[in-house]
Design an enzyme around this catalytic site. Sequence first.
Site, PDB file in Angstrom:
ATOM      1  CB  CYS A 205      -0.874   0.015   1.240  1.00  0.00           C
ATOM      2  SG  CYS A 205      -1.946  -1.333   1.408  1.00  0.00           S
TER       3      CYS A 205
ATOM      4  NE  ARG B  73       4.164   1.232  -1.451  1.00  0.00           N
ATOM      5  CZ  ARG B  73       5.245   0.711  -1.096  1.00  0.00           C
ATOM      6  NH1 ARG B  73       6.573   0.744  -1.852  1.00  0.00           N
ATOM      7  NH2 ARG B  73       5.387   0.056  -0.174  1.00  0.00           N
TER       8      ARG B  73
ATOM      9  CD1 TRP C  23      -1.396  -5.587  -2.522  1.00  0.00           C
ATOM     10  CD2 TRP C  23      -2.087  -5.120  -4.367  1.00  0.00           C
ATOM     11  NE1 TRP C  23      -1.282  -6.743  -3.221  1.00  0.00           N
ATOM     12  CE2 TRP C  23      -1.741  -6.575  -4.471  1.00  0.00           C
ATOM     13  CE3 TRP C  23      -2.534  -4.433  -5.614  1.00  0.00           C
ATOM     14  CZ2 TRP C  23      -1.783  -6.956  -5.692  1.00  0.00           C
ATOM     15  CZ3 TRP C  23      -2.598  -5.219  -6.753  1.00  0.00           C
ATOM     16  CH2 TRP C  23      -2.261  -6.485  -6.826  1.00  0.00           C
TER      17      TRP C  23
ATOM     18  CG  ASN D 160       2.684  -0.721   3.054  1.00  0.00           C
ATOM     19  OD1 ASN D 160       2.197  -1.737   2.724  1.00  0.00           O
ATOM     20  ND2 ASN D 160       4.039  -0.051   2.743  1.00  0.00           N
ATOM     21  N   GLY D 161       1.054  -2.976   5.323  1.00  0.00           N
ATOM     22  CA  GLY D 161       1.692  -4.094   5.743  1.00  0.00           C
ATOM     23  C   GLY D 161       0.590  -5.017   6.337  1.00  0.00           C
TER      24      GLY D 161
ATOM     25  CD  GLU E 130       7.983 -16.577 -18.210  1.00  0.00           C
ATOM     26  OE1 GLU E 130       6.874 -16.589 -19.040  1.00  0.00           O
ATOM     27  OE2 GLU E 130       7.950 -15.276 -17.739  1.00  0.00           O
TER      28      GLU E 130
ATOM     29  CE  LYS F 251       8.566 -12.139 -19.285  1.00  0.00           C
ATOM     30  NZ  LYS F 251       7.482 -13.028 -18.618  1.00  0.00           N
TER      31      LYS F 251
ATOM     32  CD  GLU G 184       6.505 -10.135 -22.316  1.00  0.00           C
ATOM     33  OE1 GLU G 184       5.735  -9.993 -22.211  1.00  0.00           O
ATOM     34  OE2 GLU G 184       6.996 -11.053 -21.284  1.00  0.00           O
TER      35      GLU G 184
ATOM     36  CG  HIS H  75      12.293 -35.115 -32.704  1.00  0.00           C
ATOM     37  ND1 HIS H  75      12.390 -36.299 -33.044  1.00  0.00           N
ATOM     38  CD2 HIS H  75      12.445 -35.248 -31.441  1.00  0.00           C
ATOM     39  CE1 HIS H  75      12.515 -37.087 -32.602  1.00  0.00           C
ATOM     40  NE2 HIS H  75      12.704 -36.457 -31.216  1.00  0.00           N
TER      41      HIS H  75
ATOM     42  CE  LYS I 194       1.803  -6.431 -15.297  1.00  0.00           C
ATOM     43  NZ  LYS I 194       2.862  -7.416 -15.647  1.00  0.00           N
TER      44      LYS I 194
HETATM   45  C1  F6R Z   1       3.940 -11.972 -20.384  1.00  0.00           C
HETATM   46  C2  F6R Z   1       2.705 -11.446 -19.744  1.00  0.00           C
HETATM   47  C3  F6R Z   1       1.676 -11.988 -20.359  1.00  0.00           C
HETATM   48  C4  F6R Z   1       0.597 -12.340 -19.342  1.00  0.00           C
HETATM   49  C5  F6R Z   1      -0.589 -12.732 -19.968  1.00  0.00           C
HETATM   50  C6  F6R Z   1      -1.542 -13.262 -18.811  1.00  0.00           C
HETATM   51  O1  F6R Z   1       5.133 -10.956 -19.645  1.00  0.00           O
HETATM   52  O2  F6R Z   1       3.122 -10.818 -18.968  1.00  0.00           O
HETATM   53  O3  F6R Z   1       1.934 -12.884 -21.136  1.00  0.00           O
HETATM   54  O4  F6R Z   1       1.266 -13.291 -18.543  1.00  0.00           O
HETATM   55  O5  F6R Z   1      -1.150 -11.718 -20.639  1.00  0.00           O
HETATM   56  O6  F6R Z   1      -2.116 -12.148 -17.888  1.00  0.00           O
HETATM   57  P1  F6R Z   1      -2.613 -12.355 -16.666  1.00  0.00           P
HETATM   58  O7  F6R Z   1      -1.866 -13.360 -15.789  1.00  0.00           O
HETATM   59  O8  F6R Z   1      -2.878 -11.167 -16.039  1.00  0.00           O
HETATM   60  O9  F6R Z   1      -3.790 -13.418 -16.791  1.00  0.00           O
END
Ligand code: F6R
Length: 615
Positions: free
Chosen positions: A2, A27, A75, A101-102, A488, A492, A495, A511, A610
């Site tokens: 928070c 936060r 949060w 916050n905590g 993964e 990373k 993207e 293969h 996001k």
């Molecule tokens: C990759 C990334 C995306 C999310 C995906 C699912 O770094 O952030 O691939 O993982 O859009 O998002 P959530 O987890 O919010 O359902």
Amino acid sequence: MCGIVGYIGHREAYPIVIKGLKRLEYRGYDSAGVMLYDGSDLKVSKTKGKVSDLEERSTKEISTSGTIGMGHTRWATHGVPNDVNSHPHLSNSGNLAIIHNGIIENYEPLKKELINRGYTFKSDTDTEVLVNLIEDVQKKDGLKLGKAVQVALNQVVGAYAICVFDKNKPDEIVVARLGSPLAIGVGENEFFIASDASPFIEYTSNAIYLEDEEMAIVRLHKPLKIRKIKDDSLVDPYVQELQMNLEQIEKGGYDHFMLKEIYEQPNVIKDTYRGRLHSTTGIIQMAGVEDNLEKFLNADRILIIACGTSWHAGLVAEYIIEEFARIPVEVEYASEFRYRNPIITPKDVVIAISQSGETADTLAAIKLAKEKGAFVFGVCNVVGSSISRETNGGAYTHAGPEIGVASTKAFTTQITVLTMMALRLAKAKGTLSNSDYFRYLQELELIPEKVLEALNTNDISKEIAAIYKDASNCLYLGRGYNFPVALEGALKLKEISYIHAEGYPAAEMKHGPIALIDEKMPVVVIAPKQGHYDKVVSNIQEIKSRSGKIIAIVTKGDVQVKELADHVIEIPETSDALSPLITTIPLQLLSYHIAVLRGCNVDQPRNLAKSVTVE
Ligand code: F6R
């Protein structure tokens, strides 16, 4: 997580508090609230939603005058995000106001005791318990505010950064810290209090950062005194000159949110298992799992649905749940599952994994599974999100707000939750020996320390990044538990740096993908000592004989791979099943540095958002 802000001085507090909260919104932004004191009245306004919602509401609801103020952006941890659970919280008499916050871990017994003593509670929060505990101490022992806060804090277990104001002592704010950050800005006969220095950077460049277990009475016309909460001893205040600009401060001194979030992992993994995993007694306490244990135990199979990084966490979970609890698991992309007329029965348990809790495909897949009678369990990071509300039960990760678009700490905290679930189910089914069960609990507790050690690979990752930053393609290989980590790692890289990257199970290379290998192809191989080490060594030899460039992630002290690879990144040892929590760290750092060196916008990569709330 928070954000907290406080002001005491000669200016109008309201604009300072509101602006400060906006800067701290990274936060958490579940709800926000403000308290103002104008010399006679203590006024509070709070609301579910963002600081802009608070601004709109408070200007209509209260007079915003006053030179003392406190604000909070939340949060949610205890209690859903709603108006009542928002901070500030008042004590029963209405004299004390607190922002926090905590997490107060022992709030339940304290609350019971206070209820027995006649206290009543409006919210579900641990914070309202703390403010009434302080009031109770004040009344019982006839203590002044500062002393009462100190006595009360010595009774609580948990983490806090708090500001407490007493209407009967209106020239001071009492602040204290344990585990959560708290900075005090020192101006000319005015003080600013905040979770970080961003809310007061334009007013003063002098800041005191409270250390854990310290408290201070911030009082007008008086020098600041800092004391140890435990033994009351005085501490010399160390005033730091702030060197940072606003943007840096919001990122806690890191260049990017992504890097900050990578570095937060030791703490947030701990936050995720804290209070749930008890390695000495062997108890795993997750209310959502406990309440629905029979459903899991009677399931014909577990179906995991997710997207992107969360889907990768689901793949790791498949390996862990099948190995530990011997329940069949299938992992599906939510976007495929929802459109392919899947066979789902009431004997299925569906686990939906999502950081944001808002991903449209995952949400639609959940609705479909529910319609077909399955029990749906959510693993989400954002409290009160659509997915957490739509599911029949769930467990939150405690990663705190993830702002960088590339998911990092969400991945490792998801794996932490899913590992604890697998262990709980294994215990109930008796599918792990007692000694293995306890060993895994203890190992999980050591993960934050090992992640911290793995973060020391930052420099070598940066050096390797400089060598391969101009590559056009990159392969990531892993086996077993580290196959999803290879996926993964590749995600990373692509993207945030826009380099084409593919993740493969190492043995699948021959293969097809092996045709891609030449002296220009960097191949990242995840080769920890535990797991299918010898097999991976053979795969490395195959790449080497075709002149591929090998970047190997190995266990500290490895000899064999070191001789074959062009570069090695050494990480601490852990068991095969828990290794994704460690092997993923250097891969995050490698992608980060490559993207930075290529001049990419790391936190907001092109074409991405996001929270993917559209199909
Ligand atoms: C990759 C990334 C995306 C999310 C995906 C699912 O770094 O952030 O691939 O993982 O859009 O998002 P959530 O987890 O919010 O359902």
